[in-house]
Structures are given as C-alpha cells and as structure tokens.
Design a protein around this motif. Structure first.
Motif, PDB file in Angstrom:
ATOM      1  N   THR A 114       0.797  -1.220  -0.007  1.00 30.29           N
ATOM      2  CA  THR A 114      -0.087  -0.133   0.050  1.00 30.29           C
ATOM      3  C   THR A 114       0.765   1.293   0.131  1.00 30.29           C
ATOM      4  O   THR A 114       1.881   1.126   0.753  1.00 30.29           O
ATOM      5  N   SER A 115       0.331   2.491  -0.722  1.00 38.93           N
ATOM      6  CA  SER A 115       1.265   3.457  -1.092  1.00 38.93           C
ATOM      7  C   SER A 115       0.591   4.662  -0.269  1.00 38.93           C
ATOM      8  O   SER A 115      -0.630   4.942  -0.613  1.00 38.93           O
ATOM      9  N   ILE A 116       1.053   5.505   0.474  1.00 38.30           N
ATOM     10  CA  ILE A 116       0.626   6.804   1.114  1.00 38.30           C
ATOM     11  C   ILE A 116       1.278   7.778   0.625  1.00 38.30           C
ATOM     12  O   ILE A 116       2.556   7.987   1.306  1.00 38.30           O
ATOM     13  N   VAL A 117       0.880   8.544  -0.322  1.00 36.64           N
ATOM     14  CA  VAL A 117       1.698   9.552  -0.809  1.00 36.64           C
ATOM     15  C   VAL A 117       1.572  10.795  -0.062  1.00 36.64           C
ATOM     16  O   VAL A 117       0.372  11.261  -0.122  1.00 36.64           O
ATOM     17  N   CYS A 118       2.513  11.359   0.601  1.00 37.66           N
ATOM     18  CA  CYS A 118       2.245  12.755   1.377  1.00 37.66           C
ATOM     19  C   CYS A 118       2.361  13.916   0.461  1.00 37.66           C
ATOM     20  O   CYS A 118       3.248  13.795  -0.609  1.00 37.66           O
ATOM     21  N   THR A 119       1.522  14.952   0.851  1.00 33.90           N
ATOM     22  CA  THR A 119       1.532  16.189  -0.075  1.00 33.90           C
ATOM     23  C   THR A 119       1.680  17.537   0.898  1.00 33.90           C
ATOM     24  O   THR A 119       1.001  17.357   1.895  1.00 33.90           O
ATOM     25  N   ASN A 120       1.823  18.435   0.048  1.00 33.56           N
ATOM     26  CA  ASN A 120       1.943  19.993   1.018  1.00 33.56           C
ATOM     27  C   ASN A 120       0.703  20.665   0.662  1.00 33.56           C
ATOM     28  O   ASN A 120       0.341  21.473   1.276  1.00 33.56           O
ATOM     29  N   ASN A 121      -0.063  20.411  -0.354  1.00 32.92           N
ATOM     30  CA  ASN A 121      -1.044  21.522  -0.698  1.00 32.92           C
ATOM     31  C   ASN A 121      -2.131  20.974  -1.677  1.00 32.92           C
ATOM     32  O   ASN A 121      -1.866  19.738  -2.110  1.00 32.92           O
ATOM     33  N   VAL A 122      -3.180  21.676  -2.183  1.00 35.56           N
ATOM     34  CA  VAL A 122      -3.979  21.242  -2.955  1.00 35.56           C
ATOM     35  C   VAL A 122      -3.599  20.761  -4.332  1.00 35.56           C
ATOM     36  O   VAL A 122      -3.863  19.507  -4.660  1.00 35.56           O
TER      37      VAL A 122
END
Ligand code: G3P
Length: 220
Positions: A114-122
């Motif tokens: 399972t991949s959980i990709v973190c992001t910083n904005n919309v």
C-alpha cells in the motif's frame, strides 16, 4: 470512523522499545474501536514490530531503487520481506522527485503493498492522485508538529484536496495531517471529507499515549 495512521517519525518515544510498546497500544485500541489504526515506523524497527502486532505496519520511507549497488538504501522488496503493509512516500520530512514518487508507487503496487503519498497543498495532492497511489495525505508543512490542527486551521485545504484528488482519481483515499491531536480534530477531518488522518506528535509524544489514542478515536 476512519483511518488513523500514526507516524512514529524519528522521535525517541517512537523508536526501539518505546516504539514496540506504542505499536502494542495501537493494536489494543484498534481491537476496541471500528477505526483502521496502523503505524508507520523506522526501517530499523519494522521487522520486530511487524512480528509483534497484528495491525498494519508501514515503513516511513523507501528509496526509489531496485536491488543493486546502493549503499545505505532500502527498497520496497526489503520492507515487504520484513512484513510491511506498505510505505509512506514523499513525507514533507523526506521529499522525493516526481519521477521517484512515480517509481515507488508503481513498485509498491507491483508488490501488492500500500502506498500513502504525502503532499503539502491542494495542487500537489491532485498531482499525487494522478499517480494512482492507494492514499494521498495532505499535510501543510507549517502546521506539522504544532498541535494546531489542519482540519481547524486550514479546513479549505482538506476540503479542496479531497475534491481535487477525487476528481483526478475517484479510487484514491484521502487523508490529512498536521497538528491533529484530539477527537475533535479527527472528527473535523472526517466531516471535511477526508477518510482519515496521518498524525505523529499528538500520540507519540503524549504523556499517556494509550489515553491519547483512546480519546482520539472517541473511546474516552
Ligand atoms: O506524518 C504525520 C505528520 O507529519 C504530522 O505530524 O506531529 O503534526 O501530527 P504531527
């Protein structure tokens, strides 16, 4: 009811013996609530914790590499062999290039991880959703570790990230994180359309970690 993924980071309280204890607390609380509770631990603690608990255990990072001459690196095959469910990818504290995120998401998928990709904005959330990970997790970096919850301080980021991600990829699940500490913060995130939270200090550094996690999921 949603997903609660606890990132142990490199906190002293989240490593070694203390990490095993915290993972056991998470397992115990998970057995008493309907929420999906999982932990993201250091590569060094991964094998032991995956053996000790029945809840899902994630790596905090994998490198975008195949097996080969890469000193000091870990790849997706290695975390799978140690019992990981999957990995965080591109956490704000461990950013990657776009091509590397794509490589890791595809590699995790090919290994049924399972991949959980973190992001910083919309907009980065929409971009990450296009890579077809299992989860995207939006975390405004300026709120990380502050105790000021994204779901209260920047609700529009959560709401718009959910909309943007789903419009690009209807299957992707959306988490939010940064400053989430208590049940009210978690409930606000779910109300905004997030499917759960990615959090760290509110649980890992709490004086009473069991009580903090119980409160978060509404058992107190
Ligand atoms: O990965 C979770 C994280 O970056 C949020 O940290 O301490 O604000 O819950 P924290």
């Amino acid at each position: 009811m949603g997903a609660v993924i606890i990132n142990f980071k490199a906190y002293k309280e989240g490593s070694g013996k203390s990490a095993v204890e915290l993972a056991k607390i998470a397992e115990d609380v998970a057995g008493r609530c309907d929420d999906y509770i999982a932990v993201a631990v250091t590569a060094l603690d991964l094998a032991e914790i995956a053996k000790e608990v029945s809840i899902d255990v994630y790596s905090q990072h994998v490198d975008p590499i195949e097996f080969g001459s890469h000193t000091g690196r870990i790849n997706a095959e290695m975390i799978k062999e140690k019992g990981a469910k999957g990995s965080l990818v591109n956490h704000s504290e461990r950013r990657l290039k776009l091509a590397d995120i794509d490589f890791i998401v595809s590699k995790l998928k090919s290994l049924e991880l399972t991949s959980i990709v973190c992001t910083n904005n919309v907009s980065t959330t929409a971009a990450a959703a296009a890579l077809n990970p299992d989860y995207v997790a939006v975390e405004p970096p300026e709120l990380i570790g502050t105790g000021v919850p994204v779901s209260k301080a920047e609700p529009e980021v959560v709401e718009n990230s959910v909309k943007a991600a789903k419009s690009v990829n209807s299957k992707v699940k959306v988490l939010c994180g940064a400053g989430i500490t208590c049940h009210e913060d978690y409930a606000a995130a779910l109300d905004l359309g997030a499917e759960g939270v990615l959090l760290a200090s509110g649980i890992v550094k709490a004086k009473d970690r069991k009580a903090a996690l119980e409160e978060l999921v509404g058992l107190r």
